[in-house]
Enzyme design. Sequence first.
Site, short mmCIF file in Angstrom:
data_model
loop_
_atom_site.label_atom_id
_atom_site.label_comp_id
_atom_site.label_asym_id
_atom_site.label_seq_id
_atom_site.Cartn_x
_atom_site.Cartn_y
_atom_site.Cartn_z
N PRO A 15 37.86 -55.82 10.36
CG PRO A 15 37.95 -55.37 12.64
CD PRO A 15 38.67 -55.11 11.36
CG ASN A 16 32.78 -57.74 12.56
OD1 ASN A 16 32.60 -58.95 12.67
ND2 ASN A 16 33.18 -56.99 13.58
NE ARG A 23 28.89 -55.58 10.74
CZ ARG A 23 29.86 -54.66 10.80
NH1 ARG A 23 30.72 -54.51 9.81
NH2 ARG A 23 29.98 -53.88 11.84
CE1 TYR A 28 28.53 -50.26 8.76
CE2 TYR A 28 27.48 -52.08 9.92
CZ TYR A 28 28.32 -50.99 9.92
OH TYR A 28 28.95 -50.61 11.08
CG ASN A 79 35.76 -49.99 6.26
OD1 ASN A 79 35.90 -49.63 7.43
ND2 ASN A 79 34.58 -50.24 5.72
CB ALA A 82 35.19 -51.90 15.48
CG HIS A 85 35.61 -46.18 16.02
ND1 HIS A 85 35.39 -45.11 15.18
CD2 HIS A 85 34.84 -47.19 15.52
CE1 HIS A 85 34.52 -45.46 14.24
NE2 HIS A 85 34.17 -46.72 14.42
CG ASP A 92 51.70 -45.97 16.29
OD1 ASP A 92 51.29 -44.80 16.13
OD2 ASP A 92 51.98 -46.44 17.41
CD GLU A 103 39.39 -43.74 8.90
OE1 GLU A 103 40.46 -43.72 9.51
OE2 GLU A 103 38.32 -43.29 9.36
CG HIS A 105 34.39 -45.40 7.76
ND1 HIS A 105 34.78 -46.47 8.53
CD2 HIS A 105 35.30 -44.42 7.99
CE1 HIS A 105 35.86 -46.13 9.21
NE2 HIS A 105 36.21 -44.91 8.89
CG LEU A 106 30.79 -50.16 3.75
CD1 LEU A 106 30.91 -51.39 4.62
CD2 LEU A 106 30.31 -50.52 2.37
CB SER A 107 27.77 -46.48 8.07
OG SER A 107 28.86 -46.52 8.97
NE ARG A 112 26.51 -46.50 12.38
CZ ARG A 112 27.18 -47.65 12.30
NH1 ARG A 112 28.23 -47.75 11.49
NH2 ARG A 112 26.80 -48.69 13.01
NE ARG A 116 28.93 -47.40 15.26
CZ ARG A 116 29.34 -48.66 15.42
NH1 ARG A 116 30.47 -49.06 14.89
NH2 ARG A 116 28.62 -49.52 16.11
#
Length: 150
Positions: A15-16, A23, A28, A79, A82, A85, A92, A103, A105-107, A112, A116
Amino acid sequence: MSSGEKKRILVIHGPNINMIGIREKGVYGTESFDSINERIKQEALQLDIDIEIFQSNHEGAIIDKIQQALGNVDGIVINPGAHTHYSIAIRDAVKGVNIPTVEVHLSNVHAREEFRAKSVIAPVCVGQISGFGGDSYLLGLRAINKKISE
Ligand code: DQA
């Protein structure tokens, strides 16, 4: 899956992530979603792997995609946004299909907010790459390709 054939890797954006470049640019960066996907495709060409890129803002759609990967995909780069978390359901699904997964992540999620720093999905992944912007996906692709080629 592919013995002698090209490896197949599925890249999932949660998502996002489609809003990257628009954003929270301070967190990001300014690289657009399309540009990141273009770089992923270029990297796949370099690595000589088949790539599929999928984005959804919906947890169930991501779970469906992971389940459909069973028998069709050699590795996953995800990725989860959210969902990282708190989505035990995505965790699962990843564990259930038993496809080597990285996995990304950009950030840097460890630098943070405290919430997170915790990933419920990373423990069922081969590893986690975090903090390199769009390059996190390319590093993830390389890492999972090496892993599944061993
Ligand atoms: C993110 C980090 C998550 O905490 C956040 O919810 C995102 C993006 C990242 O790529 O840095 O949506 O997954």
